[in-house]
Write a protein that holds these residues in place. Structure first.
Motif, short mmCIF file in Angstrom:
data_model
loop_
_atom_site.label_atom_id
_atom_site.label_comp_id
_atom_site.label_asym_id
_atom_site.label_seq_id
_atom_site.Cartn_x
_atom_site.Cartn_y
_atom_site.Cartn_z
N THR A 100 0.87 -1.16 0.00
CA THR A 100 0.00 0.00 0.00
C THR A 100 0.91 1.22 0.00
O THR A 100 1.77 1.35 0.86
CB THR A 100 -0.86 0.02 1.29
OG1 THR A 100 -1.56 -1.21 1.36
CG2 THR A 100 -1.82 1.19 1.29
N ILE A 156 0.16 5.27 5.19
CA ILE A 156 -0.35 6.23 6.17
C ILE A 156 0.54 6.08 7.39
O ILE A 156 0.69 4.98 7.94
CB ILE A 156 -1.82 5.93 6.51
CG1 ILE A 156 -2.66 6.10 5.23
CG2 ILE A 156 -2.31 6.83 7.63
CD1 ILE A 156 -4.06 5.60 5.35
N THR A 163 -3.68 9.55 16.64
CA THR A 163 -3.34 8.24 16.09
C THR A 163 -4.53 7.28 16.17
O THR A 163 -4.82 6.55 15.22
CB THR A 163 -2.13 7.65 16.85
OG1 THR A 163 -1.09 8.62 16.81
CG2 THR A 163 -1.65 6.36 16.25
N ASN A 193 -7.59 8.07 16.19
CA ASN A 193 -8.56 8.54 15.20
C ASN A 193 -8.22 8.00 13.81
O ASN A 193 -9.10 7.47 13.11
CB ASN A 193 -8.54 10.08 15.21
CG ASN A 193 -9.76 10.64 14.55
OD1 ASN A 193 -10.82 10.02 14.57
ND2 ASN A 193 -9.62 11.80 13.94
N ILE A 194 -6.94 8.08 13.43
CA ILE A 194 -6.53 7.59 12.10
C ILE A 194 -6.76 6.08 12.01
O ILE A 194 -7.29 5.57 11.02
CB ILE A 194 -5.02 7.91 11.85
CG1 ILE A 194 -4.83 9.42 11.74
CG2 ILE A 194 -4.52 7.21 10.60
CD1 ILE A 194 -3.38 9.88 11.73
N GLU A 220 -10.57 5.36 11.85
CA GLU A 220 -11.16 5.90 10.62
C GLU A 220 -10.75 5.08 9.40
O GLU A 220 -11.56 4.77 8.53
CB GLU A 220 -10.70 7.35 10.46
CG GLU A 220 -11.51 8.13 9.43
CD GLU A 220 -10.94 9.53 9.26
OE1 GLU A 220 -10.73 9.93 8.12
OE2 GLU A 220 -10.70 10.20 10.30
N LYS A 221 -9.47 4.70 9.34
CA LYS A 221 -8.96 3.97 8.16
C LYS A 221 -8.98 2.46 8.35
O LYS A 221 -8.58 1.73 7.43
CB LYS A 221 -7.51 4.41 7.86
CG LYS A 221 -7.30 5.91 7.79
CD LYS A 221 -7.62 6.44 6.41
CE LYS A 221 -7.33 7.93 6.35
NZ LYS A 221 -7.91 8.56 5.16
N GLY A 222 -9.35 2.01 9.53
CA GLY A 222 -9.39 0.56 9.78
C GLY A 222 -8.00 -0.06 9.80
O GLY A 222 -7.81 -1.18 9.34
N LEU A 223 -7.01 0.66 10.31
CA LEU A 223 -5.63 0.15 10.31
C LEU A 223 -5.24 -0.39 11.68
O LEU A 223 -5.69 0.12 12.70
CB LEU A 223 -4.66 1.27 9.90
CG LEU A 223 -4.90 1.85 8.51
CD1 LEU A 223 -4.07 3.11 8.31
CD2 LEU A 223 -4.61 0.83 7.43
N LEU A 226 0.65 1.45 12.41
CA LEU A 226 1.10 2.60 11.63
C LEU A 226 2.61 2.80 11.82
O LEU A 226 3.11 2.71 12.95
CB LEU A 226 0.40 3.88 12.12
CG LEU A 226 -1.10 4.00 11.89
CD1 LEU A 226 -1.66 5.19 12.66
CD2 LEU A 226 -1.39 4.15 10.41
#
Lengths: 344, 148
Positions: free
Chosen positions: B94, B98, B109, B111-112, B115-118, B121
């Motif tokens: 990918t 991100i 963090t 939140n990210i 929100e992105k389903g990760l 990171l």
């Protein structure tokens, strides 16, 4: 490509004598030094306390402590405790990975190990406080496969450009050629890094003609270097000087546990702790190296590096597991270090 | 306020775009996370490759449409199954990844991630990989804070 050196000459007064210092520090050094420690054969160290230990009988364990170990890992720990940015690499068995990671990260040491199929070795230090005996059982280490070595070399090569110094320390696992340290030093030299080597004589011999900067033989299992016994003070000076090859800044010989003879380009220094009670000398050599690198990267002074190194040794010796807890603890011992010039 | 650098895992295990998927798969068996950052020669983060990416590389014909496997492109399938062991990370990673900076807050963090389903990171300083932060670190921090 020409190597550029900043050359310092300055004087310092030590025990009434004027000592001239010479230092060549690679000019392209980052403002925030990052030290890479390489531990090819780390270990899980078990400190087993069993008083009145008797062979051939059931013995009770009074206390047991497990620590990630291996010379490079120990040095990384100590540098981390002193607040130096440190990166640890080498080989780790998969099962040991998390144990090492968590302990090293706690001291703000960054990890980038190569995980291998075989298992990380276990070492045992048996402490008998009644009989005042210490017995060390040292396992040989895992098999390193060709692909694992290839991946390690790729990782090492990728990490070098961002580092200021490389510490290569400890024994070699099985199937790793004895010339590996020489190859790693040459790669580090391409990036003009400070290089430090602390290992047994067999692994040092192939590196003596490379540009290693600081070298300290591991004399725990032999008191000879290049066939010369180092117990005799006269031999000791000769051997310490012979450790300084091209690019050599300091050659260090340990004697009587925590006394050190350090050869530099401008003479030999003898350093020892004065009036300090030692609980344990197990990791004093690792502490010496950590303290020396810490100070050398800061000031570039050989004599101050030796002083901080020996102070770190004293701090290490005052803990049963050999790990001091803070840089302040090291600083408290700076005044307990005696350094004198000796004729080489 | 807690920052990423206070909780991150200081591990920079990573691969390059030119590494093979076989190497990534081998690497992940000994690694505690389900994916690794992809970096360039300077250690700058270029992307991220996860176990999911590796599985997808092996079963490219398996779509996710209502529980049925959908073959979207036979040509694509044929290409991807050819010389599987030689496939490079760059084909399946990918990118751009991100990532978060060590100076970012833990709340940002979380939140990210949500929100992105990760799950994990990369953490960077001036674009260079200096660690990773995963849901494990976040959970540990939540309970550590609550018990304080």
């Amino acid at each position: 490509m020409y190597q550029i050196f900043i050359v310092f000459f300055y004087f310092s007064k030590e025990n009434g004598k004027i000592i001239v210092e010479y230092n060549n520090i690679p000019a392209e050094r980052e403002e925030r030094p990052l030290i890479l420690t390489v531990t090819l054969n780390p270990s899980i160290d078990h400190f087993v306390q069993s008083d009145n230990f008797t062979y051939g009988r059931l013995n009770r364990v009074k206390n047991l402590e497990r620590q990630p170990g291996g010379k490079g890992v120990n040095i990384a720990f100590m540098l981390g405790v002193m607040g130096m940015e440190t990166l640890a690499t080498g080989f780790l068995g998969k099962a040991a990975g998390r144990f090492f990671q968590e302990r090293l990260h706690k001291h703000k040491v960054t990890t980038n190990f190569v995980y291998i199929e075989d298992v990380t070795r276990h070492n045992y230090l048996l402490v008998d406080n009644i009989k005042n005996q210490r017995t060390l059982l040292d396992e040989e280490g895992p098999d390193i496969e060709h692909d694992e070595m290839k991946y390690f070399l790729e990782t090492y090569r990728r990490l070098l450009p961002r580092c200021s110094a490389v510490v290569l320390a400890g024994s070699l696992p099985k199937k790793v050629p004895s010339g590996i340290y020489n190859d790693l030093i040459k790669m580090a030299e391409e990036h003009k890094l400070l290089t430090v080597l602390n290992t047994v004589e067999d692994n040092i011999a192939p590196c003596l003609n490379s540009g290693i900067n600081i070298i300290m033989p591991d004399l725990r299992s032999s008191d000879k270097i290049m066939g010369i016994p180092v117990r005799n003070p006269e031999n000791r000076n000769q051997v310490a000087c012979s450790l300084l090859g091209k690019g050599g800044i300091m050659g260090i010989i340990t004697f009587d546990s925590v006394n050190y003879l350090i050869s530099t380009a401008h003479g030999c220094l003898e350093a020892k702790p004065a009036g300090v009670k030692m609980k344990n000398t197990l990791k004093t050599g690792d502490a010496l190296i950590a303290g020396m690198i810490f100070e050398y990267l800061k000031s570039g002074s050989c004599i101050e590096s030796v002083r901080t190194g020996v102070a770190a040794s004293i701090a290490s010796a005052s803990h049963m597991n050999g790990f001091f807890k803070s840089y302040d603890e090291v600083k408290r011992h700076l005044d307990s270090v005696e350094i004198r010039e000796v004729s080489s | 306020m807690k920052l990423v650098r206070d909780i991150m895992a200081r591990d920079i295990t990573s691969v390059t775009e030119e590494d093979t998927l076989e190497k990534v798969a081998w690497l992940l068996t000994g690694y505690r996370f389900g994916g690794v950052p992809v970096v360039d020669a300077e250690g700058k983060v270029k992307g991220f490759i996860s176990e999911k990416d590796i599985i997808k590389s092996h079963y490219p014909f398996m779509g996710e449409s209502g529980g049925y496997f959908v073959i979207r492109s036979f040509a694509e399938v044929s290409k991807k199954l050819d010389k599987q062991e030689l496939h490079r990370v760059r084909e399946f990673m990918t990118s751009p990844a991100i990532s978060v900076s060590e100076e970012d807050t833990v709340v940002e963090t979380i939140n990210i991630m949500l929100e992105k389903g990760l799950r994990i990171l990369p953490v960077t300083r001036d674009g260079i990989l200096i660690g990773v932060v995963g849901r494990t670190e976040i959970c540990k921090e939540i309970f550590r804070t609550e018990s304080d």
